[in-house]
Motif scaffolding. Sequence first.
Motif, PDB file in Angstrom:
ATOM      1  N   LEU A   1      71.697   6.086   5.173  1.00 45.47           N
ATOM      2  CA  LEU A   1      72.830   7.215   5.520  1.00 45.47           C
ATOM      3  C   LEU A   1      72.784   7.555   6.844  1.00 45.47           C
ATOM      4  CD1 LEU A   1      72.661   8.947   1.893  1.00 45.47           C
ATOM      5  CD2 LEU A   1      74.383   7.152   2.591  1.00 45.47           C
ATOM      6  N   LEU A   2      71.786   8.237   7.126  1.00 42.95           N
ATOM      7  CA  LEU A   2      71.653   8.703   8.564  1.00 42.95           C
ATOM      8  C   LEU A   2      72.234   7.555   9.791  1.00 42.95           C
ATOM      9  CD1 LEU A   2      68.749  10.918   8.569  1.00 42.95           C
ATOM     10  CD2 LEU A   2      71.168  11.558   8.716  1.00 42.95           C
ATOM     11  N   ARG A   3      71.787   6.345   9.312  1.00 43.82           N
ATOM     12  CA  ARG A   3      72.135   5.408  10.494  1.00 43.82           C
ATOM     13  C   ARG A   3      73.528   5.134  10.460  1.00 43.82           C
ATOM     14  NH1 ARG A   3      69.880  -0.233   9.287  1.00 43.82           N
ATOM     15  NH2 ARG A   3      71.272  -1.215  11.131  1.00 43.82           N
ATOM     16  N   GLY A   4      74.267   5.274   9.273  1.00 45.46           N
ATOM     17  CA  GLY A   4      75.636   4.949   8.992  1.00 45.46           C
ATOM     18  C   GLY A   4      76.542   5.993   9.770  1.00 45.46           C
ATOM     19  N   GLN A   5      75.746   7.666   9.257  1.00 41.96           N
ATOM     20  CA  GLN A   5      76.662   8.560   9.944  1.00 41.96           C
ATOM     21  C   GLN A   5      76.699   8.408  11.580  1.00 41.96           C
ATOM     22  OE1 GLN A   5      74.785  12.028   8.198  1.00 41.96           O
ATOM     23  NE2 GLN A   5      76.285  12.084   6.571  1.00 41.96           N
ATOM     24  N   MET A   6      75.328   8.034  12.049  1.00 36.82           N
ATOM     25  CA  MET A   6      75.351   8.016  13.477  1.00 36.82           C
ATOM     26  C   MET A   6      76.249   6.834  13.855  1.00 36.82           C
ATOM     27  SD  MET A   6      73.610   9.303  15.695  1.00 36.82           S
ATOM     28  CE  MET A   6      72.950   9.036  17.324  1.00 36.82           C
ATOM     29  N   GLN A   7      76.270   5.976  13.419  1.00 40.18           N
ATOM     30  CA  GLN A   7      77.278   4.921  13.771  1.00 40.18           C
ATOM     31  C   GLN A   7      78.884   5.227  13.769  1.00 40.18           C
ATOM     32  OE1 GLN A   7      76.686   2.033  15.613  1.00 40.18           O
ATOM     33  NE2 GLN A   7      74.764   2.630  15.361  1.00 40.18           N
ATOM     34  N   LEU A   8      79.085   6.118  12.802  1.00 39.06           N
ATOM     35  CA  LEU A   8      80.385   6.736  12.671  1.00 39.06           C
ATOM     36  C   LEU A   8      80.926   7.579  13.833  1.00 39.06           C
ATOM     37  CD1 LEU A   8      80.846   7.115   8.846  1.00 39.06           C
ATOM     38  CD2 LEU A   8      81.989   5.492  10.153  1.00 39.06           C
ATOM     39  N   ILE A   9      79.684   8.625  14.000  1.00 33.92           N
ATOM     40  CA  ILE A   9      80.127   9.311  15.157  1.00 33.92           C
ATOM     41  C   ILE A   9      80.343   8.666  16.421  1.00 33.92           C
ATOM     42  CG2 ILE A   9      78.825  11.122  16.532  1.00 33.92           C
ATOM     43  CD1 ILE A   9      77.402  12.050  13.822  1.00 33.92           C
TER      44      ILE A   9
ATOM     45  N   GLU B   1      83.438   7.037  16.340  1.00 27.07           N
ATOM     46  CA  GLU B   1      84.537   8.231  16.737  1.00 27.07           C
ATOM     47  C   GLU B   1      84.615   8.593  18.335  1.00 27.07           C
ATOM     48  OE1 GLU B   1      87.578  10.556  15.622  1.00 27.07           O
ATOM     49  OE2 GLU B   1      86.572   9.144  14.361  1.00 27.07           O
TER      50      GLU B   1
END
Length: 85
Positions: free
Chosen positions: A51-59, A62
């Motif tokens: 989940l953290l990896r996914g959030q990092m990629q989304l940031i 963006e």
Amino acid sequence: WVARAWRAARRPGEERRAHVDEAISEHERFRQCLARDKRKIDTLEESVKLLLRGQMQLITHELDGNHVDKLAEVRDAIHDHLLER
């Protein structure tokens, strides 16, 4: 008299042996519980990392507007993780 004396002399040893057997079985039960909890924690830790990896990629996406290929990799990793459960 002899039989009474013999039983009285053996009683502490028998009580100790019963106590040790009980402690061993309790220790085994705790060991099993701890092993089960460790497996659960490891699974949760892996999920949180994804989940953290996914959030990092989304940031990153963006901010830069790029890295779509990395987003696809993370999506596939999360998908695989969910299917394995």
